[in-house]
Design a protein around this motif. Structure first.
Motif, mmCIF file in Angstrom:
data_model
loop_
_atom_site.group_PDB
_atom_site.id
_atom_site.type_symbol
_atom_site.label_atom_id
_atom_site.label_comp_id
_atom_site.label_asym_id
_atom_site.label_seq_id
_atom_site.Cartn_x
_atom_site.Cartn_y
_atom_site.Cartn_z
ATOM 1 N N TYR A 30 87.254 -33.433 -11.396
ATOM 2 C CA TYR A 30 87.008 -33.153 -12.440
ATOM 3 C C TYR A 30 84.853 -33.493 -13.025
ATOM 4 C CZ TYR A 30 87.291 -38.470 -13.289
ATOM 5 O OH TYR A 30 87.046 -39.940 -13.238
ATOM 6 N N TYR A 31 84.571 -32.833 -13.453
ATOM 7 C CA TYR A 31 82.755 -33.297 -14.219
ATOM 8 C C TYR A 31 83.003 -34.556 -14.119
ATOM 9 C CZ TYR A 31 83.634 -27.809 -13.423
ATOM 10 O OH TYR A 31 83.562 -26.730 -13.070
ATOM 11 N N HIS A 32 81.961 -35.068 -13.704
ATOM 12 C CA HIS A 32 81.580 -36.495 -14.288
ATOM 13 C C HIS A 32 79.866 -36.906 -14.016
ATOM 14 C CE1 HIS A 32 82.637 -37.098 -10.064
ATOM 15 N NE2 HIS A 32 82.449 -38.086 -10.126
ATOM 16 N N TRP A 33 79.666 -38.062 -14.145
ATOM 17 C CA TRP A 33 78.163 -38.466 -13.912
ATOM 18 C C TRP A 33 78.209 -40.066 -13.932
ATOM 19 C CZ3 TRP A 33 78.822 -36.225 -18.316
ATOM 20 C CH2 TRP A 33 78.205 -37.138 -19.867
ATOM 21 N N HIS A 34 77.014 -40.399 -13.269
ATOM 22 C CA HIS A 34 77.306 -42.020 -12.966
ATOM 23 C C HIS A 34 75.755 -42.581 -13.917
ATOM 24 C CE1 HIS A 34 80.854 -41.431 -10.501
ATOM 25 N NE2 HIS A 34 80.183 -40.985 -9.641
ATOM 26 N N VAL A 50 80.757 -29.185 -7.077
ATOM 27 C CA VAL A 50 79.415 -27.842 -8.153
ATOM 28 C C VAL A 50 79.109 -29.577 -8.242
ATOM 29 C CG1 VAL A 50 79.213 -26.808 -10.274
ATOM 30 C CG2 VAL A 50 81.499 -26.974 -8.631
ATOM 31 N N LEU A 51 77.526 -28.400 -8.077
ATOM 32 C CA LEU A 51 76.506 -29.538 -8.558
ATOM 33 C C LEU A 51 74.864 -27.924 -8.460
ATOM 34 C CD1 LEU A 51 74.965 -32.191 -8.359
ATOM 35 C CD2 LEU A 51 73.959 -31.644 -5.287
ATOM 36 N N ASN A 52 74.603 -28.437 -10.153
ATOM 37 C CA ASN A 52 73.624 -27.915 -10.816
ATOM 38 C C ASN A 52 73.773 -26.630 -11.232
ATOM 39 O OD1 ASN A 52 71.682 -30.413 -11.040
ATOM 40 N ND2 ASN A 52 69.974 -29.400 -9.617
ATOM 41 N N ARG A 53 75.160 -26.498 -11.345
ATOM 42 C CA ARG A 53 75.572 -24.518 -11.586
ATOM 43 C C ARG A 53 75.227 -23.849 -10.309
ATOM 44 N NH1 ARG A 53 71.412 -25.884 -15.581
ATOM 45 N NH2 ARG A 53 69.398 -24.630 -14.546
ATOM 46 N N GLN A 70 74.014 -36.946 -13.253
ATOM 47 C CA GLN A 70 73.850 -35.260 -12.801
ATOM 48 C C GLN A 70 75.386 -35.056 -12.288
ATOM 49 O OE1 GLN A 70 72.290 -34.924 -8.576
ATOM 50 N NE2 GLN A 70 71.198 -32.921 -9.507
ATOM 51 N N LEU A 71 75.816 -33.849 -13.871
ATOM 52 C CA LEU A 71 76.813 -33.643 -13.720
ATOM 53 C C LEU A 71 77.153 -33.328 -12.483
ATOM 54 C CD1 LEU A 71 78.417 -32.697 -15.655
ATOM 55 C CD2 LEU A 71 77.619 -30.315 -16.172
ATOM 56 N N HIS A 72 78.440 -33.319 -11.756
ATOM 57 C CA HIS A 72 78.927 -33.101 -10.630
ATOM 58 C C HIS A 72 80.526 -32.941 -10.274
ATOM 59 C CE1 HIS A 72 78.282 -36.819 -9.881
ATOM 60 N NE2 HIS A 72 79.368 -37.379 -9.410
ATOM 61 N N GLN A 73 81.126 -32.524 -9.835
ATOM 62 C CA GLN A 73 82.488 -31.908 -9.485
ATOM 63 C C GLN A 73 82.575 -32.048 -8.677
ATOM 64 O OE1 GLN A 73 84.424 -28.752 -9.507
ATOM 65 N NE2 GLN A 73 86.759 -29.385 -10.944
ATOM 66 N N VAL A 74 83.138 -32.761 -7.623
ATOM 67 C CA VAL A 74 84.287 -32.289 -6.161
ATOM 68 C C VAL A 74 85.880 -31.760 -6.228
ATOM 69 C CG1 VAL A 74 84.966 -33.741 -4.439
ATOM 70 C CG2 VAL A 74 82.754 -34.384 -5.231
#
Length: 294
Positions: A30-34, A50-53, A70-74
């Motif tokens: 899911y999309y998240h950031w730290h 998904v990283l930087n669109r 930084q918004l990312h998803q694995v």
């Protein structure tokens, strides 16, 4: 939808360390950031990041470095026959830079990783260097499991070796030539994310998005999920809530105006949604972060 912001609690440690985590059951990203830096080395598995669109293939030998907030998803599809195994570390940039103070060139490299604002994602296909990087991680694991993980000398050695085995072009300032290109088949999802980036603050609909990309609603929804493992609505919510957090953290704008600024004309709905994905109300989030800044 899962909580987007995931604070990492160091408990007086310099680095949070997880080595060779193996997953054989369902893994839904899911999309998240730290609030800190995160680095992930993939030992085995198949999926997407998904990283930087942009969308990258997750596979053995890939290394991803996520900057703070930084918004990312694995997303990984796993099974006992095809498990997902990775090593992760989280670190406060200031703590790592302090350890590298005596090594100005390496310290500058780490600063570039954490603070580079060029928009170039730090995603690397290590190829023949993957075994060397695994050796770096395995060596630090020996110190960590032996109770010396917080020894400044062991930490400094780890960061020096880690930086030494990253593609050098990433720090040259002329572009990340050592980085892999996004998935060729991901062009539709990347077009969707780019369109959302330009319009997320507006009142938008799937009909508008589909028309702008000259595709049907059903097709664009299906291809986005195939390429990223999530829905368009999840990505839109993540992008809007991330902007709301930034505004709550850096301005004194009232919650109702922030809601309108990110595309929600109903403040009550925005507050409900924010609490659902962040775990607290907008005002409580602002209060907690104002205390952190002070």
């Amino acid at each position: 939808m899962n909580k987007l912001f995931e604070p990492v609690y160091f408990d007086h440690s310099t680095m949070f360390w997880d080595h060779r985590i193996r997953i054989e059951k369902h893994f839904k990203g899911y999309y998240h950031w730290h609030q800190c830096c995160e680095c992930m080395l993939v030992h085995q598995g198949k999926g997407t990041v998904v990283l930087n669109r942009q969308t990258y293939r997750l596979q053995k030998g890939m290394l991803f470095f996520f900057q703070p907030y930084q918004l990312h998803q694995v997303y990984v599809e796993v099974s006992p026959e095809e498990p997902y195994e990775r090593s992760i570390f989280y670190v406060d940039p200031l703590a790592a830079e302090e350890l590298l103070r005596a090594f100005p060139v390496r310290r500058a490299r780490f600063e570039a990783l954490c603070r580079d604002s060029s928009g170039n994602p730090h995603a690397y296909d290590l190829k023949q260097d993957a075994q060397r990087m695994e050796w770096v991680f395995d060596s630090y694991e020996q110190a960590h499991s032996g109770g010396k993980g917080e020894d400044p000398e062991e930490l400094t050695l780890f960061f020096l070796q880690f930086l030494e085995h990253l593609p050098g072009a990433a720090f040259a300032g002329s572009g990340p030539t050592g980085q892999p290109k996004p998935l060729r088949g991901a062009r539709y999802s990347e077009r969707v994310m780019s369109w959302i980036e330009a319009h997320y603050h507006e009142k938008i609909s799937m009909d508008q998005l589909a028309a702008a990309l000259h595709l049907s609603n059903n097709y664009i929804s299906r291809i986005f999920r195939e390429e990223t493992g999530s829905s368009i609505s999840d990505y839109l919510i993540a992008r809007r809530i991330k902007q709301a957090c930034r505004l709550l953290d850096t301005t004194d704008l009232p919650v109702s105006l922030i809601a309108d600024t990110i595309g929600y004309d109903n403040p009550s709905y925005f507050i409900h949604l924010f609490k659902k994905v962040m775990g607290v109300t907008p005002l409580k989030y602002r209060s907690a972060h104002s205390r952190t800044r002070s």
